[in-house]
Scaffold this motif. Sequence first.
Motif, PDB file in Angstrom:
ATOM      1  N   GLU A  69      40.678  10.007 -12.464  1.00 41.83           N
ATOM      2  CA  GLU A  69      40.441  10.551 -13.648  1.00 41.83           C
ATOM      3  C   GLU A  69      40.825   9.445 -14.843  1.00 41.83           C
ATOM      4  N   ALA A 100      38.385   7.487 -17.630  1.00 45.46           N
ATOM      5  CA  ALA A 100      38.672   7.601 -18.935  1.00 45.46           C
ATOM      6  C   ALA A 100      38.684   6.067 -19.413  1.00 45.46           C
ATOM      7  N   SER A 115      36.134  12.734 -25.297  1.00 45.30           N
ATOM      8  CA  SER A 115      37.051  13.619 -24.383  1.00 45.30           C
ATOM      9  C   SER A 115      37.765  12.546 -23.701  1.00 45.30           C
ATOM     10  N   ARG A 123      40.660  11.772 -25.772  1.00 39.66           N
ATOM     11  CA  ARG A 123      41.689  12.937 -25.851  1.00 39.66           C
ATOM     12  C   ARG A 123      42.477  12.872 -24.411  1.00 39.66           C
ATOM     13  N   TYR A 124      41.705  12.680 -23.420  1.00 40.34           N
ATOM     14  CA  TYR A 124      42.258  12.546 -22.056  1.00 40.34           C
ATOM     15  C   TYR A 124      43.372  11.698 -22.242  1.00 40.34           C
ATOM     16  N   ARG A 131      46.166  12.686 -24.108  1.00 38.39           N
ATOM     17  CA  ARG A 131      47.358  13.733 -23.400  1.00 38.39           C
ATOM     18  C   ARG A 131      48.056  13.240 -22.436  1.00 38.39           C
TER      19      ARG A 131
END
Length: 198
Positions: A74, A78, A98, A101-102, A105
Motif C-alpha cells: 500500500e 502511494a 488520496s 492523504r495515505y 496518515r
Amino acid sequence: MATQQPGAEQCPPSVCESSDLLLGFVNTGPWGGNPETMDGAEGLTAWLTRAGLLDTDAGAEAEVTGADAAAARELRDAFTMIFRAHSGCEDGLEALPSAERYVQRVAQRYPLVPQLSAEGCRLVPAQDGVLGGFGALFAAAADLAARGGWARLKVCKDPSCHRGFFDKTRNSSGLYCSTACSTRMAARAYRSRSKKSV
Ligand SMILES: [Zn+2]
C-alpha cells in the motif's frame, strides 16, 4: 543503509543513499514485466534485509508478517503515485490526493527522531524492526526533500516499463529511466505520426 553505488560521485552520497532506498522499494513492484517481489512476509523480509534495514542476526525476520507486506505494498503504491505525478503523468492522477492523504496518515505510525552530532542533524526512525524499516523510507523522503531532490524521483513514462528512477538531468526534465526507454518511445511516437500522415 545501502552502500554507495559506483558512479554515485556526481551527486552527494546521502542523496544517492536516500534515493536508492526509495527507488529500490518502489521497484519491488510488478513493473516492466518483472514479478511482484513483495507478495508476502518472505518478500518483505528479503527486501528489508537487502536494504540493510532488518537485523536478521537478532532474529528480527521472525516479526515480519503478511500484514506488514500488505502495508508495504500500500505504501509502495502511494509512493509510486507521487513519483508518477513528478513525471507529469496525467493518466490516473485523480488518485494523487488520496495517495498523499495515505502517506500523511501512515507516517504517524513510523515516527522519526532527530539524531544530532557535531557534524549535523538527520532524522532516523524511532523504532527498530519492520516499523523502523518503514520509518527509514520516510527519513529518506525527508532527506531528499531537504536537499531539493524529492521531485527528481519519478516513474518512467514508457508504459511498458514504469520503473522508478532518479532524474539526474540538469533541469529535472527527464521522463524515462534509460535511453532504451526514451528511444523506444521516440520510435513509437514517430510511427504514430507517420500513420496519421498517410
Ligand atoms: Zn523505463
